[in-house]
Scaffold this motif. Structure first.
Motif, PDB file in Angstrom:
ATOM      1  N   GLU A  94      14.784  37.292  17.710  1.00  0.00           N
ATOM      2  CA  GLU A  94      13.743  38.205  17.249  1.00  0.00           C
ATOM      3  C   GLU A  94      13.232  39.093  18.378  1.00  0.00           C
ATOM      4  O   GLU A  94      12.944  40.274  18.188  1.00  0.00           O
ATOM      5  CB  GLU A  94      12.592  37.448  16.599  1.00  0.00           C
ATOM      6  N   LEU A  95      13.108  38.486  19.566  1.00  0.00           N
ATOM      7  CA  LEU A  95      12.685  39.295  20.719  1.00  0.00           C
ATOM      8  C   LEU A  95      13.648  40.448  20.937  1.00  0.00           C
ATOM      9  O   LEU A  95      13.252  41.583  21.177  1.00  0.00           O
ATOM     10  CB  LEU A  95      12.661  38.428  21.990  1.00  0.00           C
ATOM     11  N   LEU A  99      13.225  43.018  18.248  1.00  0.00           N
ATOM     12  CA  LEU A  99      11.940  43.710  18.382  1.00  0.00           C
ATOM     13  C   LEU A  99      11.974  44.708  19.541  1.00  0.00           C
ATOM     14  O   LEU A  99      11.589  45.872  19.408  1.00  0.00           O
ATOM     15  CB  LEU A  99      10.851  42.659  18.624  1.00  0.00           C
ATOM     16  N   LEU A 100      12.482  44.244  20.687  1.00  0.00           N
ATOM     17  CA  LEU A 100      12.408  45.099  21.876  1.00  0.00           C
ATOM     18  C   LEU A 100      13.450  46.210  21.870  1.00  0.00           C
ATOM     19  O   LEU A 100      13.216  47.283  22.431  1.00  0.00           O
ATOM     20  CB  LEU A 100      12.530  44.258  23.150  1.00  0.00           C
ATOM     21  N   SER A 119      14.309  47.714  19.186  1.00  0.00           N
ATOM     22  CA  SER A 119      13.942  48.695  18.154  1.00  0.00           C
ATOM     23  C   SER A 119      12.682  49.462  18.520  1.00  0.00           C
ATOM     24  O   SER A 119      12.241  50.315  17.777  1.00  0.00           O
ATOM     25  CB  SER A 119      13.729  47.997  16.809  1.00  0.00           C
ATOM     26  N   VAL A 120      12.098  49.134  19.693  1.00  0.00           N
ATOM     27  CA  VAL A 120      10.886  49.843  20.088  1.00  0.00           C
ATOM     28  C   VAL A 120      11.214  51.311  20.319  1.00  0.00           C
ATOM     29  O   VAL A 120      12.210  51.641  20.957  1.00  0.00           O
ATOM     30  CB  VAL A 120      10.297  49.238  21.376  1.00  0.00           C
ATOM     31  N   GLU A 121      10.386  52.150  19.776  1.00  0.00           N
ATOM     32  CA  GLU A 121      10.646  53.588  19.882  1.00  0.00           C
ATOM     33  C   GLU A 121      10.253  54.093  21.269  1.00  0.00           C
ATOM     34  O   GLU A 121       9.097  54.001  21.661  1.00  0.00           O
ATOM     35  CB  GLU A 121       9.845  54.331  18.825  1.00  0.00           C
ATOM     36  N   GLN A 168       7.256  50.521  16.061  1.00  0.00           N
ATOM     37  CA  GLN A 168       6.618  49.245  15.758  1.00  0.00           C
ATOM     38  C   GLN A 168       6.265  49.089  14.290  1.00  0.00           C
ATOM     39  O   GLN A 168       6.336  48.015  13.742  1.00  0.00           O
ATOM     40  CB  GLN A 168       5.344  49.084  16.586  1.00  0.00           C
ATOM     41  N   LEU A 219       9.126  48.571  10.005  1.00  0.00           N
ATOM     42  CA  LEU A 219       9.426  47.506   9.048  1.00  0.00           C
ATOM     43  C   LEU A 219       8.216  47.188   8.177  1.00  0.00           C
ATOM     44  O   LEU A 219       8.347  46.900   6.985  1.00  0.00           O
ATOM     45  CB  LEU A 219       9.900  46.254   9.785  1.00  0.00           C
ATOM     46  N   THR A 220       7.049  47.271   8.783  1.00  0.00           N
ATOM     47  CA  THR A 220       5.837  47.018   8.004  1.00  0.00           C
ATOM     48  C   THR A 220       5.650  48.098   6.940  1.00  0.00           C
ATOM     49  O   THR A 220       5.305  47.807   5.793  1.00  0.00           O
ATOM     50  CB  THR A 220       4.620  47.001   8.944  1.00  0.00           C
ATOM     51  N   GLN A 223       7.942  47.597   4.144  1.00  0.00           N
ATOM     52  CA  GLN A 223       7.431  46.544   3.271  1.00  0.00           C
ATOM     53  C   GLN A 223       6.489  47.131   2.210  1.00  0.00           C
ATOM     54  O   GLN A 223       6.470  46.687   1.070  1.00  0.00           O
ATOM     55  CB  GLN A 223       6.689  45.518   4.131  1.00  0.00           C
ATOM     56  N   THR A 279      15.244  43.201   5.134  1.00  0.00           N
ATOM     57  CA  THR A 279      14.665  44.096   6.151  1.00  0.00           C
ATOM     58  C   THR A 279      15.302  43.879   7.520  1.00  0.00           C
ATOM     59  O   THR A 279      15.376  44.803   8.318  1.00  0.00           O
ATOM     60  CB  THR A 279      13.151  43.883   6.261  1.00  0.00           C
ATOM     61  N   VAL A 321       6.771  40.766   7.997  1.00  0.00           N
ATOM     62  CA  VAL A 321       7.942  41.597   7.763  1.00  0.00           C
ATOM     63  C   VAL A 321       9.064  40.797   7.135  1.00  0.00           C
ATOM     64  O   VAL A 321       9.679  41.197   6.178  1.00  0.00           O
ATOM     65  CB  VAL A 321       8.391  42.218   9.094  1.00  0.00           C
ATOM     66  N   LEU A 365       5.968  38.055  15.571  1.00  0.00           N
ATOM     67  CA  LEU A 365       5.657  38.689  16.839  1.00  0.00           C
ATOM     68  C   LEU A 365       5.185  40.113  16.617  1.00  0.00           C
ATOM     69  O   LEU A 365       5.567  40.755  15.663  1.00  0.00           O
ATOM     70  CB  LEU A 365       6.911  38.742  17.724  1.00  0.00           C
ATOM     71  N   VAL A 425       4.806  43.810  18.900  1.00  0.00           N
ATOM     72  CA  VAL A 425       5.304  44.396  20.144  1.00  0.00           C
ATOM     73  C   VAL A 425       4.256  44.310  21.243  1.00  0.00           C
ATOM     74  O   VAL A 425       4.559  43.974  22.386  1.00  0.00           O
ATOM     75  CB  VAL A 425       5.701  45.865  19.894  1.00  0.00           C
ATOM     76  N   TYR A 479      16.656  41.335  26.713  1.00  0.00           N
ATOM     77  CA  TYR A 479      16.214  41.642  25.350  1.00  0.00           C
ATOM     78  C   TYR A 479      16.004  43.136  25.104  1.00  0.00           C
ATOM     79  O   TYR A 479      16.219  43.615  23.994  1.00  0.00           O
ATOM     80  CB  TYR A 479      14.916  40.884  25.046  1.00  0.00           C
ATOM     81  N   GLY A 480      15.558  43.814  26.128  1.00  0.00           N
ATOM     82  CA  GLY A 480      15.283  45.239  25.936  1.00  0.00           C
ATOM     83  C   GLY A 480      16.526  46.087  26.069  1.00  0.00           C
ATOM     84  O   GLY A 480      16.670  47.120  25.405  1.00  0.00           O
TER      85      GLY A 480
END
Lengths: 753, 193
Positions: free
Chosen positions: A36-37, A40-41, A43-45, A555, A558-559, A562, A573, B111, B119, B121, B143-144
Motif C-alpha cells: 500500500e505504501l 500510495l507514494l 501515485s502522489v501527484e 491524494q 480514489l476518494t 468512491q 479501485t 477507499v 493510510l 499521504v 516506495y516512492g
C-alpha cells in the motif's frame, strides 16, 4: 512491451516478498503495508517541472560543458612547449605521428542532432507545422523516406537549406492525441555520412479535450467542403442533422450539375447530391421532428406560408398568408406554426385554422420577429424599438444599444445580442425576462461582431468578427468564463450554424471565386453539446469524471472516485492506477441492457510514451445509472494495461437513427486511414447474431470520420465490429478491432461519444 | 536489459566529450530526478535548486564517473540523496517542508476495504520524516521511486542485504506508528468530536 510492464511488476513483487519473508512476517501484514505504501507514494501527484526551467537548465549545462571542453583544448598546444625543452628522437618520432594524425587523418563525422519545435510539448495547436532543425546538412530524400508519425498522418515535407525540415500534416492534427515523430537512425543521414546515436524520436501531444471544457470555447479540428452555392442567404441544420441552405443554386462534391431554380432562391438540402426542396422560398424553418419544412413564398401581393415534406417529393400545403414584407414563421410543435399574419402574431395548425392570437405583441410593419425556443419569449421591433415580450405574462421590455438581431439560448432563458458602447462592440447576455445585461466579450476597437449563434447546449456562442483589412472570421466564446477565440483564420465567412450535436459549425465562405458551404469539426468536450441525448450525455459526463480522476491522480483521486459510486456498488479501485495516465477518451455512451436508465460508456485511458517506454492503454467499460441529470457508477469492467499497438484507433463513436429501422454510426479515428481499406470489407454489423447486409460505409478524410449506415433493421441488439483490413496510411492494420454493442436501435438524437 | 546498459555506457562515455550527448542523458533522466527531488522537498523552488545542483555536480564529476554495471540514474540519485540531505541539514526544522502536503478529503469513506491498513499521504510523509535518516532514504527510494534493492544499495553505498533490513525496519516502525496514531484518533479522546 506489455510483458515488460508485467515483468517489472513481478520484479517489484518479488523484491517486496524478499524484504518481508514469511518467516519474519508470518501474517503478511508488513507485506500488505509495503504494497500500500508503494501504491500510495507512487501515485502522489508531483507537478511537472516548468518547461522554461527545464530548458534553461539544459542550456546552462550544455553551455558549461562546451566551455569546459574548449578550456581543455589548449592542452594540445603544450606539446609544442615540451618540444621546446627538448625531446629524444623517439619522442620526436611519436610527436610526428600525432601531428600527422591531427593534421592529415580526417576526423570522424559530427553526430547528427535535431531540435524540434514541438518536442515534449503536450499542447501543440492542431494546425501547427512540425519544424525540425538539424545541426548539419542532411540527405533530404533519406530523411523524408525514414520519417514516420504515429498515429499515422499523411504529410508533406519542405526543406530549407538541407538543415531545416518543415512537416505539414495534410489535415489538421486531432486534439487530445499523443503523437510521436520518428526518423530511423539510418535514414537520418547527414551529407558527410554522420548519423545520430539512435533513432530520432520526437514525442508531442495536442491539447486534451478537457482543455475545451465548458470554460473554454471549442477549437477547430478539421474543415470539409459541403457544397458550392450561389447567393446564399440562410444556412441551418434541421434537428435530424440535415443541412439546409437558402440559395440560388447548390452543387455538392461529385454531383454532375448544380441543383437550381431559375431566377429565384430555393431551399436546398445539402445531402449528396443537393436536392431542391422549396423553390422561391424565404425564411425556411424545419419542424422539430425534421419531417416538414415551413417557408414563405410570394403569391401576388401577399406572401403565403407553405409546408412541404422535408424529405422531398410532396406538394406544398398552404397554411396561411400575410401582407407583411418580411414575415416569419416558427414551429410551436410538429403541427402548429406561429407566424406574423398582418394583424399581429398568430398561431395556426397545418390545416390553416388559427388556433391562437397574441394581441399584446406588436410587430413592426415588416412582420419580423424572433421566437425563443419553447415560446417563452419573443423579440420584435414595433415602431423600430427593439422589444422582448414575455409570452407567458404579456409583459415587455425594451433593449437599448442593441446592434442587429438578438438570439435566444436553446432553453429560451437567455438572450444574446451585440451592443455598442464607447465605440466598441460587445456580446451582451441578458435574461429573456429582464435582469441586468452582462457584457461577456468586448471586441477590439474597429472590430464588428455579427451573426451570433448559441451552441445547442447553450454553453458557447459562435459569432462573426469583421476586422478592417482582414475580413469576417468565425469566433466563439464560452459563456461561463467569457473566454473567446477565433476558431479559424479563414476570412469571408458568414451564416454560422451549429450542428444539432454541437460538434460542428457549418458556414458560408465567400471569396472572389464564389461561395461555398464549409463544415468546421470542433473539439467539443464529450457530451457538451449533445442536445436531446441528455441521459446518455449525463452517463458520459459521469464516466468522464472517473477517467479524469484517474488521469489527475493525487491524494484525493480514489476518494473522489468512491463518491461517484452508486450505493452498494463496488469497483476494483486498487486497479484504477490513478496518476498513471496522461489522457483519456470517452468513446461512446450507449443504452445498456442492464436497466431502463443504465448506460454503458467505453473509456480508454492512455499513458504517453516517455523515456523509451512505449505508450500504454487501459480499456474500461463503465455502467452508469442515470436519474435526471445525475449519473452513478454501478459497475466497471477493466481491461489489462497493455502497450498501445500501432495502427488506427477509434477515439469517439456516436450512434443515431434518422428513420425507423435505420442506424448511423460515426467513428472518429486518430489516424489518417488508407482509403482503399475503408469499406464494407472492414465493417461487420450483426443484429441478433445475424449479419446485416447492405451496410454503407463512407470516410471523410479531412475529419478522419467513418460513417456507417444501415437501414431496414429490426428491433434486436446490434453489434458493430470494425477490423482488418482497415489500415492507416502507413498500412498498419487496426488492432484490436473496435466493437460497439447496442441493445436496440438508438433514438433519433445522437448518443454522443 | 544488458544491451540497454551497454548503450547507456556508450552514451555516457561520449557525453564526457560531447555536450549533445550529455544533453541526451539530461533529457532521459531529468523527469525522474526532478520528480524524486520534488517529492522529498515539496517546494517547487527548492526542487529546482536541488535538481540544478544535481546535474551540475554530475556534469563536473562526469570525467571521473566510471560505470559499475548499474544504471547511470543510480549515480544521479546518489547525488540527489546527498543534496537533499544537505538541504535538510541546513534547515532548522526539516519537517516544516511537509506541512504543505494537502490533507485528503475530511471524513471521506475508506477507499478499499480489502487493504490491511488505512493510510493517508500526509500521515505517511510525516512519519517517514521521523524515521532515522538511512531508513528514510531507503524507504523513499523503494516506495516512492520503485528502485531495485541493488540500485538503492548502490546509491546509498550499502549492500542489498543492508537495504532490505532498512526497508524492513522502516516499514515495521512506520506501521506501528500509523496504527498507534489511528488507535488514538479512534478513541473517544482522539476523535474530532
Amino acid at each position: 512491451m506489455a510483458e515488460r510492464f508485467w515483468r517489472r511488476r513481478r520484479r517489484v513483487e518479488d523484491e517486496l516478498a524478499a524484504v518481508f519473508p514469511e518467516s519474519q512476517d508470518p501474517d503478511g501484514r508488513l507485506l500488505a503495508t509495503a504494497r500500500e505504501l508503494r501504491q500510495l507514494l507512487t501515485s502522489v501527484e508531483i507537478g511537472e517541472a516548468e518547461p522554461h526551467y527545464r530548458d534553461h537548465l539544459r542550456a546552462s549545462l550544455l553551455a558549461e560543458h562546451r566551455a569546459r571542453s574548449s578550456a581543455r583544448t589548449p592542452r594540445r598546444h603544450r606539446v609544442g612547449s615540451l618540444f621546446g625543452v627538448g625531446l629524444g628522437l623517439a619522442g620526436l618520432a611519436m610527436l610526428g605521428v600525432v601531428l600527422i594524425s591531427v593534421l592529415v587523418l580526417p576526423s570522424g563525422p559530427r553526430q547528427v542532432v535535431v531540435q524540434a519545435s514541438v518536442q515534449n510539448n503536450p499542447r501543440v495547436a492542431v494546425n501547427q507545422a512540425i519544424d525540425l532543425s538539424f545541426n548539419q546538412p542532411m540527405v533530404e530524400s533519406s530523411v523524408d523516406q525514414g520519417l514516420r508519425i504515429q498515429p499515422a498522418l499523411t504529410v508533406s515535407t519542405a526543406w530549407q537549406g538541407a538543415t531545416r525540415l518543415s512537416i505539414r500534416p495534410r489535415h489538421q492534427l486531432v486534439p487530445n492525441v499523443a503523437y510521436e515523430v520518428t526518423i530511423s537512425r539510418k535514414a537520418a543521414r547527414a551529407q558527410d555520412g554522420a548519423t545520430p546515436l539512435s533513432n530520432i524520436v520526437i514525442p508531442f501531444g495536442t491539447a486534451p479535450l478537457s482543455a475545451t471544457a465548458v470554460g473554454y470555447p471549442p477549437s477547430l479540428v478539421a474543415v470539409s467542403q459541403v457544397a458550392t452555392v450561389q447567393q446564399p442567404t440562410a444556412l441551418q441544420y434541421a434537428p435530424d442533422g440535415q443541412l439546409l441552405v437558402l440559395a440560388a443554386s447548390a452543387l455538392t462534391p461529385g454531383a454532375a450539375s448544380p441543383a437550381s431554380v431559375p431566377g429565384a432562391a430555393g431551399v436546398y438540402s445539402l445531402s449528396s447530391p443537393a436536392a431542391l426542396l422549396a423553390p422561391g422560398a424565404a425564411a425556411p424553418q424545419p419542424s422539430p421532428d425534421s419531417q416538414q419544412l415551413a417557408y414563405w413564398s410570394a403569391a401576388g401581393s401577399s406572401t403565403e406560408l407553405e409546408v412541404v415534406p422535408l424529405g422531398g417529393g410532396g406538394q406544398p400545403q398552404v397554411v396561411a398568408s400575410s401582407p407583411d414584407s418580411d414575415p416569419v414563421a416558427s414551429w410551436v410543435n410538429d403541427s402548429t406554426l406561429l407566424y406574423s399574419g398582418g394583424q399581429g402574431l398568430l398561431e395556426a395548425n397545418l390545416d390553416g385554422q388559427v388556433t391562437a392570437v397574441y394581441p399584446f405583441v406588436k410587430l413592426g410593419p415588416s412582420g419580423f420577429f424572433e421566437a425563443a425556443p419553447g415560446l417563452t419569449a419573443l423579440y420584435a421591433q414595433p415602431g423600430g424599438i427593439p422589444t422582448v415580450y414575455d409570452l407567458g405574462t404579456g409583459s415587455s421590455l425594451q433593449l437599448t444599444g442593441i446592434q442587429g438581431v438578438p438570439v435566444f439560448s436553446p432553453d429560451g432563458a437567455q438572450l444574446a445580442y451585440v451592443a455598442l458602447s464607447g465605440g466598441r462592440e460587445s456580446v451582451v447576455v441578458a435574461s429573456s425576462t429582464g435582469g441586468a445585461p452582462r457584457a461577456v466579450v468586448v471586441a477590439p476597437a474597429g472590430v464588428a461582431l455579427t451573426q451570433l449563434a448559441f451552441s445547442p447546449g447553450g454553453q458557447y456562442i459562435a459569432y462573426v468578427a469583421t476586422t478592417p483589412g482582414v475580413g469576417s472570421q468565425l469566433g466563439a466564446l464560452a459563456l461561463a468564463t467569457g473566454a473567446s477565440h477565433l476558431i479559424s483564420s479563414l476570412s469571408g465567412v458568414s451564416l454560422p450554424a451549429w450542428s444539432p450535436e454541437g460538434t460542428a459549425i457549418s458556414l458560408v465562405q465567400t471569396t472572389g471565386g464564389g461561395s461555398q458551404v464549409l463544415t468546421f469539426q470542433l473539439s467539443a468536450p464529450p457530451g457538451a453539446g449533445a442536445a436531446g441525448a441528455g441521459a446518455a450525455a449525463s452517463a458520459l459526463d459521469t464516466a468522464s469524471t472517473l477517467a479524469q480522476l484517474q488521469v489527475s491522480g493525487g491524494q484525493g483521486a480514489l476518494t473522489a472516485i468512491q463518491g461517484l459510486l452508486a450505493p452498494g456498488a463496488a469497483i476494483p479501485t486498487s486497479s484504477l492506477l490513478p496518476g498513471h495516465f496522461d489522457r483519456f477518451y470517452a468513446i461512446s455512451s450507449t443504452a445498456s441492457s442492464s436497466g431502463p436508465n443504465a448506460y454503458q460508456v467505453q473509456l480508454e485511458l492512455l499513458r504517453d510514451p516517455t523515456g523509451g517506454l512505449p505508450a500504454q492503454y487501459l480499456d474500461e467499460t463503465a455502467t452508469v445509472s442515470v436519474a435526471g441529470t445525475t449519473g452513478e457508477l454501478t459497475a466497471l469492467t477493466l481491461g489489462q494495461l497493455t502497450a498501445l499497438p500501432p495502427g488506427p484507433m477509434v477515439i469517439s463513436a456516436t450512434t443515431s437513427s434518422t428513420a425507423p429501422g435505420s442506424v448511423t454510426f460515426v467513428l472518429q479515428f486518430d489516424a489518417d486511414l488508407d482509403p482503399a481499406t475503408v469499406g464494407a470489407q472492414s465493417v461487420q454489423l450483426t443484429q441478433s447474431g445475424t449479419q446485416v447486409s447492405g451496410v454503407r460505409v463512407s470516410y471523410q478524410a479531412s475529419s478522419r470520420q467513418m460513417v456507417i449506415t444501415a437501414t431496414g433493421l429490426g428491433s434486436g441488439p446490434l453489434v458493430l465490429t470494425v477490423g482488418a483490413p482497415l489500415a492507416d496510411v502507413d498500412h498498419t492494420l487496426i488492432s484490436p478491432p473496435y466493437e460497439l454493442s447496442l441493445p436496440a436501435l438508438p433514438t433519433s438524437a445522437p448518443t454522443a461519444g | 536489459m544488458t544491451s540497454g546498459l551497454e548503450e547507456e555506457e556508450r552514451l555516457v562515455a561520449r557525453a564526457k566529450e560531447d555536450p549533445e550527448c550529455f544533453g541526451a542523458l539530461y533529457d532521459r533522466y531529468f523527469p525522474q530526478i526532478y520528480r524524486y527531488v520534488a517529492s522529498r522537498v515539496r517546494s517547487r523552488e527548492v526542487a529546482e535548486d536541488i535538481t540544478s545542483e544535481v546535474f551540475f555536480k554530475a556534469l563536473r564529476g562526469l570525467a571521473r564517473y566510471q560505470s559499475t554495471g548499474h544504471p547511470f540514474s543510480s549515480w544521479l540519485y546518489q547525488i540527489a540523496v546527498n543534496a537533499i540531505t544537505d538541504h535538510y541539514r541546513s534547515q532548522r526544522h526539516p519537517e516544516d517542508s511537509l506541512d504543505e502536503v494537502p490533507d485528503p478529503v475530511d471524513g471521506a469513506p475508506a477507499v478499499d476495504e480489502e487493504v490491511a491498513l488505512r493510510l493517508s499521504v500526509q500521515e505517511v510523509w510525516t512519519e517517514i520524516a521521523e524515521l532515522p535518516e538511512q531508513q528514510r532514504i531507503a524507504m523513499t527510494l523503494k516506495y516512492g521511486e520503485d528502485l531495485k534493492l541493488a540500485e538503492i544499495g548502490q546509491i546509498m553505498g550499502k549492500s542489498e542485504g543492508a537495504v532490505k533490513l532498512l526497508v524492513f525496519r522502516g516499514t515495521a516502525t512506520l506501521r506501528q506508528r500509523l496504527l498507534a496514531g489511528r488507535a488514538t484518533a479512534q478513541s473517544p479522546e482522539g476523535a474530532d468530536g
